[in-house]
Scaffold this motif. Structure first.
Motif, PDB file in Angstrom:
ATOM      1  N   HIS A 207      58.347 128.170  71.597  1.00  0.00           N
ATOM      2  CA  HIS A 207      57.371 128.719  70.659  1.00  0.00           C
ATOM      3  C   HIS A 207      57.479 130.233  70.566  1.00  0.00           C
ATOM      4  CE1 HIS A 207      55.626 124.922  69.720  1.00  0.00           C
ATOM      5  NE2 HIS A 207      55.298 124.675  70.971  1.00  0.00           N
ATOM      6  N   GLY A 208      58.126 130.864  71.550  1.00  0.00           N
ATOM      7  CA  GLY A 208      58.344 132.296  71.501  1.00  0.00           C
ATOM      8  C   GLY A 208      59.731 132.657  71.009  1.00  0.00           C
ATOM      9  N   THR A 209      60.388 131.726  70.327  1.00  0.00           N
ATOM     10  CA  THR A 209      61.737 131.999  69.832  1.00  0.00           C
ATOM     11  C   THR A 209      61.771 131.982  68.302  1.00  0.00           C
ATOM     12  OG1 THR A 209      62.351 129.653  69.963  1.00  0.00           O
ATOM     13  CG2 THR A 209      62.879 131.038  71.856  1.00  0.00           C
ATOM     14  N   LEU A 223      83.069 126.151  58.346  1.00  0.00           N
ATOM     15  CA  LEU A 223      81.877 126.957  58.106  1.00  0.00           C
ATOM     16  C   LEU A 223      81.620 127.789  59.360  1.00  0.00           C
ATOM     17  CD1 LEU A 223      79.347 127.718  56.483  1.00  0.00           C
ATOM     18  CD2 LEU A 223      78.243 125.661  57.370  1.00  0.00           C
ATOM     19  N   LYS A 224      81.669 129.116  59.221  1.00  0.00           N
ATOM     20  CA  LYS A 224      81.467 130.012  60.347  1.00  0.00           C
ATOM     21  C   LYS A 224      80.050 130.573  60.298  1.00  0.00           C
ATOM     22  CE  LYS A 224      86.337 131.446  60.493  1.00  0.00           C
ATOM     23  NZ  LYS A 224      87.266 132.609  60.399  1.00  0.00           N
ATOM     24  N   ILE A 225      79.309 130.350  61.369  1.00  0.00           N
ATOM     25  CA  ILE A 225      77.910 130.790  61.428  1.00  0.00           C
ATOM     26  C   ILE A 225      77.696 131.623  62.680  1.00  0.00           C
ATOM     27  CG2 ILE A 225      75.504 130.048  61.615  1.00  0.00           C
ATOM     28  CD1 ILE A 225      76.307 127.463  60.174  1.00  0.00           C
ATOM     29  N   ARG A 226      77.114 132.816  62.482  1.00  0.00           N
ATOM     30  CA  ARG A 226      76.700 133.638  63.613  1.00  0.00           C
ATOM     31  C   ARG A 226      75.180 133.719  63.593  1.00  0.00           C
ATOM     32  NH1 ARG A 226      75.201 138.765  65.227  1.00  0.00           N
ATOM     33  NH2 ARG A 226      76.164 139.522  67.176  1.00  0.00           N
ATOM     34  N   ALA A 227      74.553 133.307  64.693  1.00  0.00           N
ATOM     35  CA  ALA A 227      73.094 133.258  64.746  1.00  0.00           C
ATOM     36  C   ALA A 227      72.581 134.024  65.955  1.00  0.00           C
ATOM     37  CB  ALA A 227      72.615 131.809  64.808  1.00  0.00           C
ATOM     38  N   GLU A 228      71.447 134.692  65.774  1.00  0.00           N
ATOM     39  CA  GLU A 228      70.785 135.381  66.869  1.00  0.00           C
ATOM     40  C   GLU A 228      69.476 134.679  67.190  1.00  0.00           C
ATOM     41  OE1 GLU A 228      70.444 139.476  65.770  1.00  0.00           O
ATOM     42  OE2 GLU A 228      72.568 139.891  66.158  1.00  0.00           O
ATOM     43  N   ILE A 229      69.298 134.357  68.458  1.00  0.00           N
ATOM     44  CA  ILE A 229      68.063 133.738  68.943  1.00  0.00           C
ATOM     45  C   ILE A 229      67.225 134.841  69.581  1.00  0.00           C
ATOM     46  CG2 ILE A 229      67.062 132.088  70.561  1.00  0.00           C
ATOM     47  CD1 ILE A 229      69.735 130.531  70.379  1.00  0.00           C
ATOM     48  N   PHE A 230      66.028 135.067  69.058  1.00  0.00           N
ATOM     49  CA  PHE A 230      65.136 136.080  69.600  1.00  0.00           C
ATOM     50  C   PHE A 230      64.069 135.408  70.465  1.00  0.00           C
ATOM     51  CE2 PHE A 230      66.983 138.135  65.923  1.00  0.00           C
ATOM     52  CZ  PHE A 230      67.218 139.431  66.373  1.00  0.00           C
ATOM     53  N   CYS A 231      63.845 135.951  71.644  1.00  0.00           N
ATOM     54  CA  CYS A 231      62.782 135.467  72.516  1.00  0.00           C
ATOM     55  C   CYS A 231      61.908 136.648  72.915  1.00  0.00           C
ATOM     56  CB  CYS A 231      63.348 134.751  73.741  1.00  0.00           C
ATOM     57  SG  CYS A 231      64.451 135.772  74.750  1.00  0.00           S
ATOM     58  N   HIS A 236      62.980 134.891  79.726  1.00  0.00           N
ATOM     59  CA  HIS A 236      63.258 133.776  78.820  1.00  0.00           C
ATOM     60  C   HIS A 236      64.704 133.811  78.351  1.00  0.00           C
ATOM     61  CE1 HIS A 236      58.746 133.193  77.595  1.00  0.00           C
ATOM     62  NE2 HIS A 236      58.971 132.962  78.863  1.00  0.00           N
ATOM     63  N   LYS A 237      65.228 135.012  78.147  1.00  0.00           N
ATOM     64  CA  LYS A 237      66.615 135.139  77.714  1.00  0.00           C
ATOM     65  C   LYS A 237      67.547 134.503  78.734  1.00  0.00           C
ATOM     66  CE  LYS A 237      70.200 138.573  76.635  1.00  0.00           C
ATOM     67  NZ  LYS A 237      70.504 140.007  76.435  1.00  0.00           N
ATOM     68  N   GLY A 238      67.280 134.766  80.011  1.00  0.00           N
ATOM     69  CA  GLY A 238      68.108 134.189  81.054  1.00  0.00           C
ATOM     70  C   GLY A 238      68.040 132.678  81.088  1.00  0.00           C
ATOM     71  N   ILE A 239      66.857 132.134  80.835  1.00  0.00           N
ATOM     72  CA  ILE A 239      66.696 130.677  80.840  1.00  0.00           C
ATOM     73  C   ILE A 239      67.426 130.053  79.659  1.00  0.00           C
ATOM     74  CG2 ILE A 239      65.011 128.805  80.633  1.00  0.00           C
ATOM     75  CD1 ILE A 239      63.014 130.662  82.096  1.00  0.00           C
ATOM     76  N   ILE A 240      67.311 130.677  78.481  1.00  0.00           N
ATOM     77  CA  ILE A 240      67.980 130.145  77.289  1.00  0.00           C
ATOM     78  C   ILE A 240      69.498 130.154  77.481  1.00  0.00           C
ATOM     79  CG2 ILE A 240      68.436 130.555  74.838  1.00  0.00           C
ATOM     80  CD1 ILE A 240      65.554 131.700  74.668  1.00  0.00           C
ATOM     81  N   VAL A 273      71.678 135.779  72.136  1.00  0.00           N
ATOM     82  CA  VAL A 273      70.259 135.787  72.515  1.00  0.00           C
ATOM     83  C   VAL A 273      69.798 137.227  72.716  1.00  0.00           C
ATOM     84  CG1 VAL A 273      68.503 134.919  74.111  1.00  0.00           C
ATOM     85  CG2 VAL A 273      70.574 133.564  73.671  1.00  0.00           C
ATOM     86  N   LYS A 274      68.679 137.593  72.065  1.00  0.00           N
ATOM     87  CA  LYS A 274      68.130 138.940  72.178  1.00  0.00           C
ATOM     88  C   LYS A 274      66.624 138.863  72.463  1.00  0.00           C
ATOM     89  CE  LYS A 274      71.526 141.115  69.114  1.00  0.00           C
ATOM     90  NZ  LYS A 274      71.723 142.004  67.939  1.00  0.00           N
ATOM     91  N   VAL A 275      66.080 139.964  72.959  1.00  0.00           N
ATOM     92  CA  VAL A 275      64.657 140.017  73.309  1.00  0.00           C
ATOM     93  C   VAL A 275      63.903 140.901  72.315  1.00  0.00           C
ATOM     94  CG1 VAL A 275      62.962 140.664  75.063  1.00  0.00           C
ATOM     95  CG2 VAL A 275      65.167 139.684  75.750  1.00  0.00           C
ATOM     96  N   LYS A 276      62.814 140.367  71.769  1.00  0.00           N
ATOM     97  CA  LYS A 276      61.869 141.135  70.952  1.00  0.00           C
ATOM     98  C   LYS A 276      60.473 140.829  71.507  1.00  0.00           C
ATOM     99  CE  LYS A 276      64.224 143.015  67.398  1.00  0.00           C
ATOM    100  NZ  LYS A 276      64.177 144.427  67.008  1.00  0.00           N
ATOM    101  N   GLU A 277      59.955 141.703  72.330  1.00  0.00           N
ATOM    102  CA  GLU A 277      58.687 141.419  73.000  1.00  0.00           C
ATOM    103  C   GLU A 277      57.543 141.262  71.989  1.00  0.00           C
ATOM    104  OE1 GLU A 277      57.827 144.168  76.070  1.00  0.00           O
ATOM    105  OE2 GLU A 277      59.619 143.687  77.252  1.00  0.00           O
ATOM    106  N   ASN A 278      56.768 140.188  72.197  1.00  0.00           N
ATOM    107  CA  ASN A 278      55.557 139.921  71.401  1.00  0.00           C
ATOM    108  C   ASN A 278      55.816 139.926  69.897  1.00  0.00           C
ATOM    109  OD1 ASN A 278      53.935 139.834  73.782  1.00  0.00           O
ATOM    110  ND2 ASN A 278      53.899 142.066  73.795  1.00  0.00           N
ATOM    111  N   TRP A 279      56.963 139.421  69.483  1.00  0.00           N
ATOM    112  CA  TRP A 279      57.292 139.442  68.051  1.00  0.00           C
ATOM    113  C   TRP A 279      56.315 138.602  67.225  1.00  0.00           C
ATOM    114  CZ3 TRP A 279      58.205 134.975  65.416  1.00  0.00           C
ATOM    115  CH2 TRP A 279      58.602 133.852  66.138  1.00  0.00           C
ATOM    116  N   ARG A 280      55.691 137.594  67.833  1.00  0.00           N
ATOM    117  CA  ARG A 280      54.770 136.744  67.078  1.00  0.00           C
ATOM    118  C   ARG A 280      53.510 137.479  66.636  1.00  0.00           C
ATOM    119  NH1 ARG A 280      54.278 131.423  70.792  1.00  0.00           N
ATOM    120  NH2 ARG A 280      54.516 133.001  72.436  1.00  0.00           N
ATOM    121  N   ASP A 281      53.251 138.646  67.236  1.00  0.00           N
ATOM    122  CA  ASP A 281      52.081 139.445  66.855  1.00  0.00           C
ATOM    123  C   ASP A 281      52.472 140.748  66.178  1.00  0.00           C
ATOM    124  OD1 ASP A 281      49.551 138.292  67.230  1.00  0.00           O
ATOM    125  OD2 ASP A 281      49.806 138.367  69.404  1.00  0.00           O
ATOM    126  N   SER A 282      53.705 140.817  65.679  1.00  0.00           N
ATOM    127  CA  SER A 282      54.186 142.027  65.003  1.00  0.00           C
ATOM    128  C   SER A 282      54.472 141.715  63.542  1.00  0.00           C
ATOM    129  CB  SER A 282      55.471 142.530  65.689  1.00  0.00           C
ATOM    130  OG  SER A 282      56.162 143.447  64.861  1.00  0.00           O
TER     131      SER A 282
END
Length: 297
Positions: A207-209, A223-231, A236-240, A273-282
């Motif tokens: 839910h935080g991704t 089909l070449k796809i580059r995706a970034e997962i934000f947590c 959390h990044k380490g777990i993902i 995988v990248k970190v964006k702290e508290n992105w759900r409230d930004s």
């Protein structure tokens, strides 16, 4: 005589709205998970049957929001009800109506909207609970019909479609006959990755991704796809990613398999995988991640 109509599929989280949409279409376009609040945006599913084109809007589960992302999701539901010709209210067999369902029914009343009540998950219930649910909901609204189903088992879904067709009116189709969704391919790819996160991670982390497609390159054979997962947290990044990248590799493998089925071609998937702290409230981050409909109003 061509007919069409827009129908919102609404209800509380985890009642099976996305499963119902996929069953109605006969194709998976909405991600599904046992975790609540899987759907974040309105997802349009299109089905053309004979001379009738159904346009379904799968909405986020109605809930009491705790973040700005939650506010966005609730607004998406309200907006969907205001944009459609009819609604399907999905509830679980045995569940009593509470504030969320009563609030949705009030919206139906204010819009004088035809609505169908679908009692889902009958495969996990019994006839007594289904009958009890019918008794609880029948006095609340003049539903056009009440249909018990199991969307997961595809039991009763054909009846839902037949009943929904009664809402359709004469008019031009809005989409080509072979269309199944209006979602951009990038959004479909992002949602497939997020579904695999939901299915492989612990409850809180998914839910935080958020997933952003940075590159989407089509070639004749690949089909070449580059995706970034934000947590939201470094932990959390380490777990993902997992030990030696094992978790991220599993997520990518499952996602690539679904993408190849959907897009009909080989897929090279590059995940970061990248970190964006508290992105759900930004508001800034929500806007960058595509949740920008009426944010901040």
């Amino acid at each position: 005589m061509k007919k069409t109509g827009f129908v919102a599929i609404v209800g509380r989280p985890n009642v099976g709205k996305s499963t119902l949409l996929n069953a109605l279409l006969g194709e998976k376009i909405a991600i599904i998970s046992k975790k609540p609040q899987t759907t974040r945006n309105r997802i349009t599913g299109i089905l053309t049957r004979g001379e009738t084109q159904f346009v379904f809007l799968d909405t986020p589960g109605m809930h009491n929001p705790k973040t700005k992302l939650g506010d966005f999701m609730v607004k998406a539901v309200a907006g969907a009800i205001g944009d459609v010709d009819a609604a399907i209210l999905v509830v679980e067999a045995g569940a009593k109506p509470h504030a969320i369902e009563l609030g949705l029914i009030e919206k139906f009343k204010r819009a004088d909207m035809p609505a169908l009540l679908v009692i889902n998950k009958t495969d996990k219930s019994d006839p007594g609970k289904v009958a009890e649910t019918i008794r609880e909901y029948s006095p609340l609204y003049d539903f056009s019909s009440i249909v018990p189903i199991s969307a997961l088992k595809n039991d009763g879904v054909d009846i839902v479609l037949d009943e929904t067709e009664k809402f359709m009116e004469e008019g031009i189709w809005f989409f080509p006959e072979d269309a199944v969704t209006d979602q951009p391919e990038r959004q479909i790819a992002a949602e497939i990755i997020r579904e695999k996160l939901l299915r492989t991670m612990d409850d809180e982390i998914p839910h935080g991704t958020a997933v952003v497609i940075e590159a989407f390159e089509e070639t004749p054979k690949l089909l070449k796809i580059r995706a970034e997962i934000f947590c939201e947290k470094q932990s959390h990044k380490g777990i993902i990613i997992g030990k030696h990248g094992a978790s991220l590799k599993t997520i990518g493998s499952y996602a690539r398999e679904d993408m190849e089925k959907f897009f009909g071609t080989k897929v090279f998937l590059d995940l970061w995988v990248k970190v964006k702290e508290n992105w759900r409230d930004s508001n800034f981050n929500l806007n960058n991640f595509g949740f920008n409909d009426n944010i901040g109003e």
